[in-house]
Design a protein around this motif. Structure first.
Motif, PDB file in Angstrom:
ATOM      1  N   SER A   1       0.822  -1.205   0.000  1.00 25.49           N
ATOM      2  CA  SER A   1       0.000   0.000   0.000  1.00 25.49           C
ATOM      3  C   SER A   1       0.865   1.267   0.000  1.00 25.49           C
ATOM      4  CB  SER A   1      -0.923   0.002   1.217  1.00 25.49           C
ATOM      5  OG  SER A   1      -0.157   0.171   2.385  1.00 25.49           O
ATOM      6  N   LEU A   2       2.134   1.116   0.351  1.00 21.92           N
ATOM      7  CA  LEU A   2       3.019   2.290   0.365  1.00 21.92           C
ATOM      8  C   LEU A   2       3.492   2.575  -1.058  1.00 21.92           C
ATOM      9  CD1 LEU A   2       5.096   1.500   3.573  1.00 21.92           C
ATOM     10  CD2 LEU A   2       3.347   3.248   3.293  1.00 21.92           C
ATOM     11  N   PRO A   3       3.932   3.797  -1.333  1.00 20.28           N
ATOM     12  CA  PRO A   3       4.293   4.149  -2.717  1.00 20.28           C
ATOM     13  C   PRO A   3       5.468   3.332  -3.256  1.00 20.28           C
ATOM     14  CG  PRO A   3       4.828   5.935  -1.196  1.00 20.28           C
ATOM     15  CD  PRO A   3       4.026   4.948  -0.427  1.00 20.28           C
ATOM     16  N   ASN A   4       5.439   3.141  -4.548  1.00 15.92           N
ATOM     17  CA  ASN A   4       6.487   2.384  -5.214  1.00 15.92           C
ATOM     18  C   ASN A   4       7.648   3.329  -5.496  1.00 15.92           C
ATOM     19  OD1 ASN A   4       7.989   0.625  -6.687  1.00 15.92           O
ATOM     20  ND2 ASN A   4       6.696   0.752  -8.533  1.00 15.92           N
ATOM     21  N   ALA A   5       8.377   3.710  -4.445  1.00 16.39           N
ATOM     22  CA  ALA A   5       9.498   4.644  -4.607  1.00 16.39           C
ATOM     23  C   ALA A   5      10.643   4.196  -3.717  1.00 16.39           C
ATOM     24  CB  ALA A   5       9.063   6.056  -4.225  1.00 16.39           C
ATOM     25  N   GLU A   6      11.866   4.533  -4.143  1.00 18.45           N
ATOM     26  CA  GLU A   6      13.052   4.180  -3.365  1.00 18.45           C
ATOM     27  C   GLU A   6      12.957   4.778  -1.956  1.00 18.45           C
ATOM     28  OE1 GLU A   6      16.181   2.809  -4.460  1.00 18.45           O
ATOM     29  OE2 GLU A   6      15.205   2.157  -6.314  1.00 18.45           O
ATOM     30  N   ILE A   7      13.414   4.013  -0.967  1.00 16.05           N
ATOM     31  CA  ILE A   7      13.512   4.573   0.379  1.00 16.05           C
ATOM     32  C   ILE A   7      14.722   5.489   0.411  1.00 16.05           C
ATOM     33  CG2 ILE A   7      13.866   4.057   2.806  1.00 16.05           C
ATOM     34  CD1 ILE A   7      12.688   1.281   2.247  1.00 16.05           C
ATOM     35  N   SER A   8      14.511   6.738   0.790  1.00 15.76           N
ATOM     36  CA  SER A   8      15.637   7.655   0.911  1.00 15.76           C
ATOM     37  C   SER A   8      15.323   8.626   2.040  1.00 15.76           C
ATOM     38  CB  SER A   8      15.841   8.382  -0.417  1.00 15.76           C
ATOM     39  OG  SER A   8      16.729   9.440  -0.233  1.00 15.76           O
ATOM     40  N   VAL A   9      15.988   8.428   3.182  1.00 15.16           N
ATOM     41  CA  VAL A   9      15.675   9.206   4.379  1.00 15.16           C
ATOM     42  C   VAL A   9      16.949   9.838   4.906  1.00 15.16           C
ATOM     43  CG1 VAL A   9      14.804   9.137   6.730  1.00 15.16           C
ATOM     44  CG2 VAL A   9      13.767   7.691   4.993  1.00 15.16           C
ATOM     45  N   MET A  10      16.910  11.157   5.104  1.00 11.25           N
ATOM     46  CA  MET A  10      18.066  11.847   5.665  1.00 11.25           C
ATOM     47  C   MET A  10      17.817  12.118   7.136  1.00 11.25           C
ATOM     48  SD  MET A  10      19.095  14.524   2.763  1.00 11.25           S
ATOM     49  CE  MET A  10      17.853  14.343   1.538  1.00 11.25           C
ATOM     50  N   GLY A  11      18.829  11.828   7.944  1.00 16.45           N
ATOM     51  CA  GLY A  11      18.629  12.022   9.369  1.00 16.45           C
ATOM     52  C   GLY A  11      19.902  12.481  10.045  1.00 16.45           C
ATOM     53  N   PRO A  12      19.809  12.776  11.343  1.00 19.85           N
ATOM     54  CA  PRO A  12      20.958  13.297  12.074  1.00 19.85           C
ATOM     55  C   PRO A  12      21.982  12.207  12.391  1.00 19.85           C
ATOM     56  CG  PRO A  12      19.071  13.065  13.515  1.00 19.85           C
ATOM     57  CD  PRO A  12      18.598  12.700  12.164  1.00 19.85           C
ATOM     58  N   PRO A  13      23.232  12.588  12.614  1.00 20.61           N
ATOM     59  CA  PRO A  13      24.300  11.640  12.965  1.00 20.61           C
ATOM     60  C   PRO A  13      24.173  11.169  14.414  1.00 20.61           C
ATOM     61  CG  PRO A  13      25.134  13.868  13.018  1.00 20.61           C
ATOM     62  CD  PRO A  13      23.727  13.957  12.529  1.00 20.61           C
ATOM     63  N   PRO A  14      24.888  10.117  14.793  1.00 23.61           N
ATOM     64  CA  PRO A  14      24.752   9.544  16.137  1.00 23.61           C
ATOM     65  C   PRO A  14      25.078  10.511  17.269  1.00 23.61           C
ATOM     66  CG  PRO A  14      26.053   8.108  14.737  1.00 23.61           C
ATOM     67  CD  PRO A  14      25.846   9.358  13.973  1.00 23.61           C
ATOM     68  N   THR A  15      25.849  11.571  17.003  1.00 24.79           N
ATOM     69  CA  THR A  15      26.200  12.516  18.067  1.00 24.79           C
ATOM     70  C   THR A  15      25.034  13.404  18.461  1.00 24.79           C
ATOM     71  OG1 THR A  15      27.002  13.919  16.285  1.00 24.79           O
ATOM     72  CG2 THR A  15      28.647  12.716  17.551  1.00 24.79           C
ATOM     73  N   SER A  16      23.952  13.334  17.680  1.00 25.16           N
ATOM     74  CA  SER A  16      22.864  14.279  17.889  1.00 25.16           C
ATOM     75  C   SER A  16      21.828  13.742  18.862  1.00 25.16           C
ATOM     76  CB  SER A  16      22.227  14.566  16.533  1.00 25.16           C
ATOM     77  OG  SER A  16      20.902  14.966  16.688  1.00 25.16           O
ATOM     78  N   GLY A  17      21.268  14.637  19.685  1.00 20.11           N
ATOM     79  CA  GLY A  17      20.210  14.247  20.606  1.00 20.11           C
ATOM     80  C   GLY A  17      18.952  13.835  19.843  1.00 20.11           C
ATOM     81  N   THR A  18      18.768  14.443  18.658  1.00 20.60           N
ATOM     82  CA  THR A  18      17.614  14.091  17.826  1.00 20.60           C
ATOM     83  C   THR A  18      17.692  12.632  17.407  1.00 20.60           C
ATOM     84  OG1 THR A  18      17.822  16.330  16.969  1.00 20.60           O
ATOM     85  CG2 THR A  18      16.282  14.895  15.859  1.00 20.60           C
ATOM     86  N   ARG A  19      18.900  12.178  17.084  1.00 22.48           N
ATOM     87  CA  ARG A  19      19.092  10.792  16.683  1.00 22.48           C
ATOM     88  C   ARG A  19      18.770   9.857  17.851  1.00 22.48           C
ATOM     89  NH1 ARG A  19      22.573   8.300  12.972  1.00 22.48           N
ATOM     90  NH2 ARG A  19      22.765   6.101  13.402  1.00 22.48           N
ATOM     91  N   ASP A  20      19.277  10.196  19.047  1.00 16.94           N
ATOM     92  CA  ASP A  20      18.983   9.382  20.243  1.00 16.94           C
ATOM     93  C   ASP A  20      17.481   9.244  20.415  1.00 16.94           C
ATOM     94  OD1 ASP A  20      21.628   9.244  20.743  1.00 16.94           O
ATOM     95  OD2 ASP A  20      21.653  10.719  22.368  1.00 16.94           O
ATOM     96  N   ALA A  21      16.797  10.399  20.273  1.00 21.67           N
ATOM     97  CA  ALA A  21      15.353  10.391  20.493  1.00 21.67           C
ATOM     98  C   ALA A  21      14.654   9.568  19.408  1.00 21.67           C
ATOM     99  CB  ALA A  21      14.826  11.819  20.490  1.00 21.67           C
ATOM    100  N   TRP A  22      15.106   9.684  18.182  1.00 22.38           N
ATOM    101  CA  TRP A  22      14.489   8.926  17.086  1.00 22.38           C
ATOM    102  C   TRP A  22      14.629   7.427  17.341  1.00 22.38           C
ATOM    103  CZ3 TRP A  22      11.343  10.034  13.130  1.00 22.38           C
ATOM    104  CH2 TRP A  22      11.181   9.062  12.133  1.00 22.38           C
ATOM    105  N   VAL A  23      15.842   7.033  17.747  1.00 21.34           N
ATOM    106  CA  VAL A  23      16.084   5.611  18.019  1.00 21.34           C
ATOM    107  C   VAL A  23      15.173   5.129  19.143  1.00 21.34           C
ATOM    108  CG1 VAL A  23      17.772   4.000  18.965  1.00 21.34           C
ATOM    109  CG2 VAL A  23      18.443   5.565  17.137  1.00 21.34           C
ATOM    110  N   GLU A  24      15.086   5.959  20.198  1.00 21.23           N
ATOM    111  CA  GLU A  24      14.314   5.539  21.354  1.00 21.23           C
ATOM    112  C   GLU A  24      12.810   5.506  21.054  1.00 21.23           C
ATOM    113  OE1 GLU A  24      15.221   7.790  24.885  1.00 21.23           O
ATOM    114  OE2 GLU A  24      13.267   7.255  25.716  1.00 21.23           O
ATOM    115  N   LEU A  25      12.333   6.523  20.343  1.00 22.55           N
ATOM    116  CA  LEU A  25      10.886   6.686  20.194  1.00 22.55           C
ATOM    117  C   LEU A  25      10.317   5.955  18.992  1.00 22.55           C
ATOM    118  CD1 LEU A  25      10.762  10.488  20.973  1.00 22.55           C
ATOM    119  CD2 LEU A  25       9.960   8.662  22.455  1.00 22.55           C
ATOM    120  N   VAL A  26      11.145   5.732  17.971  1.00 22.12           N
ATOM    121  CA  VAL A  26      10.632   5.089  16.774  1.00 22.12           C
ATOM    122  C   VAL A  26      11.195   3.682  16.611  1.00 22.12           C
ATOM    123  CG1 VAL A  26      10.455   5.227  14.281  1.00 22.12           C
ATOM    124  CG2 VAL A  26      10.337   7.307  15.642  1.00 22.12           C
ATOM    125  N   MET A  27      12.522   3.584  16.568  1.00 23.90           N
ATOM    126  CA  MET A  27      13.144   2.307  16.257  1.00 23.90           C
ATOM    127  C   MET A  27      12.827   1.277  17.346  1.00 23.90           C
ATOM    128  SD  MET A  27      14.513   3.164  13.432  1.00 23.90           S
ATOM    129  CE  MET A  27      15.710   1.949  12.949  1.00 23.90           C
TER     130      MET A  27
END
Lengths: 430, 345
Positions: free
Chosen positions: B161-187
């Motif tokens: 059901s998701l679009p037929n398009a390449e996965i391409s996601v830009m995100g913050p590096p491991p040093t970033s608090g945003t990355r920590d939060a993404w890992v904790e809250l999503v992954m």
């Protein structure tokens, strides 16, 4: 018979042809080389033009600042003349805004209306009353910045034809803005605040004063430390030091030091000046000291080159009339080498002005809403200010970042121009 | 003559050096910490300086971990007074603080910040669950009960059901608090839906749930969120991960993708229906109260209703405010300088 007469002839002719073909090839190679060179220059200039062009285009909206003018009534008794800074200036300002838009009354609408104007208006009013308390009881005309979204709307960066969901301002806000334009209360003068205001979280109030003063103090410290030390080191190495293994080693090290990445000096500054000596964080004095470590090798190398360029006959003549070694250097060699030394110093300082990495490590990328009074007060520097603005979410900072880059480039070009002028003007050929 | 002036200059330089070496009294408040809290500290600092006329506080963005390290360095004018954090203080950091004599710390929960995944207005809106985000971005995923290297190249590989398009996601590096939060809250949340991964032992589980893929579809784009915004604009097929405030400021160019059917908006983050938001804290060194002039007033300004309350100036910068009773408790603790207990982990 004919063979013997024609043989050398043909050989000769062949040799001629071959030489001719070779010559053609060599000329072609020559032309190709020239074409490569020109292509390289065109490429380099093209890149430079693209870079400068993009910066100029991005910076263009920051050249002016949209201002709004209001007549504000300052009622008698609303401000205590003994303590004028305690007045409720926001209320007075809101009252005069409300007079123009009498039908705006829900809290939500009032909030949306206020979003069009900068938060700095009340402080401007306060400062005006502080400067001239006789204005209490009169109507004061103040002209202060529109907020970031008002500014972007006026400059067309926010496209009003987009659907409302796609833009930061809603239709009512655009209608209010149009009323103000109609009443002639909106103007867009040159954005002097960009140079003379200190930093702010609001792009419309943010300026480079703190960064300029900080960079000035840091360069002053850098000059005061690296210039005398650099010259002393160079004079000793060039004029007094014996030529042996040790001085060779020192020379190699100085040359290597000039090539050390600047972030290393930053780490050194953090470890030595901040952690060991306990100097204040974010202060231009520390920035200047770190930068002077970087500038020192440049100055030493430039000074030695300038000293070498003074012909030995000058030294011999001075010694010949009985001058001591110190008098020879102090009275003759050093003054003659001074233009070259100063040129090298200015180029070294220009490098230091653009340096960012070491300053980030010693905390000169802080947010401070006041310019420093002395070299011991925390401040930013030009490149770190650009770094902070580039990272800010507000749209107004995009153009201001580019404008700040232009200011920095302007200073660099000026410093290099002075260096070139001095070299042309004072350099002596022997 | 020349030499004399040189000697003079040298003396001045040495004098300047020795003056700086002397420990000095500080009259500005010093704030360090997370780049997520930075805009909020900026706002409070500017408001404080404008309202009181005190020297402007010095606010520095060092990252959450970096801020803790400097903050916990000791007590005295050489160390900062306040640090911001996009997660709660860890036990190891608290211990570092205590070992350096920083024992009295007040923890202030300021509010919440939403994390958003966004795409250019020209790109496709997406509606994904956390499990699908995990499948798109993790290094190892579960396929048919086995844990394998992430085979998904297109969104439609995960779910037709998701679009037929390449996965391409830009995100913050491991040093970033945003990355920590993404890992904790999503992954880590998304991870829970896969029985084979849940069955792993603790270390392997942590490793599988936290590692982002490095084979191309996830791109580490650096700490500068404005750069990610620019790249999203030029590539409508790319998605970007950053704090909600960047989406808010750029809504003419970007749209936030729906997570489990909910779009990131102020209302949805505040009421908790949008599932990716994190708490924002700042910590105050109580030993500095009454020593550094204005620190008490600054903390009061930062926790005032005009700042962290509904309609306050921090909300305008993207903070999701606390509910009223919780806010009152936080304000009281901040005012009374209540010391925080040691964190549990």
């Amino acid at each position: 018979m004919s063979d013997t007469t024609h043989g050398p002839d043909r050989k000769e002719r062949n040799a001629w042809f071959e030489a001719d073909a070779r010559l053609k090839r060599r000329h072609l190679a020559d032309k190709r080389l020239r074409a490569y060179g020109i292509a390289a220059i065109v490429f380099a200039l093209g890149m430079l033009a693209t870079l400068v062009g993009t910066i100029l285009i991005t910076a263009a909206p920051a050249v002016t600042q949209t201002m709004v003018t209001f007549e504000v009534e300052v009622p008698e008794g609303s401000v205590d003349p003994a303590n004028p800074s305690g007045g409720s200036y926001q209320t007075m300002l809101n009252a005069s805004i409300a007079r123009i838009f009498p039908d705006v009354d829900t809290p939500r609408e009032l909030r949306e209306l206020r979003q069009l104007f900068s938060n700095g208006g009340q402080y401007q009013l306060r400062d005006k009353i502080l400067a001239d308390p006789s204005l209490i009881g009169k109507t004061v005309s103040i002209s202060f910045p529109m907020s970031d979204i008002g500014d972007q709307l006026h400059k067309g960066v926010i496209d009003r034809n987009l659907p409302p969901d796609f833009r930061r301002v809603n239709d009512t806000q655009i209608a209010w803005y149009d009323v103000l334009v109609e009443r002639g209360q909106i103007s867009s003068p040159l954005n002097w605040g960009l140079l003379f205001n200190a930093d702010s979280r609001f792009p419309e109030l943010a300026g480079l004063r703190g960064a300029l003063v900080g960079s000035f103090f840091a360069l002053l410290v850098c000059f005061l430390v690296s210039f005398p030390v650099g010259i002393a080191a160079a004079v000793y190495l060039e004029e007094f030091a014996p030529k042996n293994r040790l001085t060779d080693l020192i020379e190699v090290n100085i040359n290597n030091l000039a090539a050390v990445p600047s972030i290393v000096f930053g780490l050194l500054g953090l470890a030595v000046f901040l952690n060991f000596f306990g100097m204040p964080r974010s202060a231009p004095i520390v920035g200047g000291l770190v930068l002077s470590l970087m500038t020192l090798p440049t100055i030493i190398i430039a000074t030695r080159a300038a000293l070498k360029a003074v012909p030995p006959s000058i030294r011999e003549a001075a010694i010949g009339v009985g001058a001591s070694k110190m008098q020879t250097v102090g009275h003759h060699v050093l003054p003659l080498a001074m233009p070259g030394i100063l040129t090298g110093t200015i180029i070294g300082l220009a490098q230091a002005l653009g340096e960012t990495a070491p300053l980030l490590l010693i905390g000169m990328n802080a947010f401070i809403t006041a310019a420093p009074d002395s070299m011991f007060n925390p401040s930013t520097a030009l490149p770190t200010q650009i770094y902070i603005w580039a990272d800010s979410p507000e749209r107004g900072f995009t153009s201001r970042t580019s404008a700040a880059i232009i200011v920095l480039l302007g200073f660099l070009v000026c410093m290099n121009a002075i260096a070139i002028y001095m070299r042309k003007r004072f350099e002596r050929r022997w | 003559m020349k030499l004399k002036s040189l000697t003079m200059a040298a003396t001045v330089a040495v004098a300047a050096l020795s003056v700086a070496g002397v420990a000095h009294a500080r009259d500005q408040i010093q704030v360090v910490g997370s780049s997520t809290v930075f805009p909020f500290s900026q706002a409070a600092a500017e408001q404080f300086a404008n309202e009181t006329g005190s020297p402007a506080p010095v606010v520095e963005s060092t990252g959450t971990g970096g801020g803790m390290k400097i903050f916990c360095g000791g007590v005295g004018t050489g160390h900062p007074d306040v640090t911001g954090a996009s997660r709660a203080m860890k036990l190891s950091e608290y211990e570092l603080c205590t070992s350096n004599g920083v024992t009295d710390i007040t923890e202030v929960l300021l509010g919440f910040d939403g994390l958003s995944m966004a795409v250019s207005r020209k790109g496709k809106q997406l509606d994904v669950s956390k499990a699908q985000l995990f499948q798109a971005l993790a290094a190892k995923v579960e396929v048919d009960g086995k844990i394998v290297d992430n085979p998904f190249k297109k969104w439609s590989d995960i779910d037709p059901s998701l679009p037929n398009a390449e996965i391409s996601v830009m995100g913050p590096p491991p040093t970033s608090g945003t990355r920590d939060a993404w890992v904790e809250l999503v992954m880590e949340e998304g991870c829970k839906t896969f029985p084979a991964i849940e069955a792993l032992d603790k270390d392997a589980h942590k490793e599988t749930c936290q590692r982002m893929r490095t084979d191309g579809p996830f791109i580490e784009a650096g700490e500068n969120d404005n750069l990610i915004v620019q790249r999203l604009e030029s590539d409508p097929n790319a998605y970007g991960i950053f704090g909600y405030s960047f989406l808010y400021e750029n809504q003419d160019k970007l749209q936030g993708i729906k997570v489990a059917g909910v779009e990131p908006k102020e209302e949805t983050i505040a009421d908790g229906s949008y599932g990716i938001s994190r708490p924002i804290y700042f910590y105050v060194k109580n030993a500095h109260r009454g020593v550094i002039p204005g620190l008490n007033e600054f903390v009061t300004e930062y926790t005032s209703d005009e700042a962290m309350g509904p309609g306050g100036y921090l909300e305008e910068r993207g903070l999701i405010v606390l509910a009223e009773d919780r806010r009152a408790a936080v304000q009281k603790a901040a005012k009374d300088a209540v010391n925080m207990p040691a964190p549990k982990k």
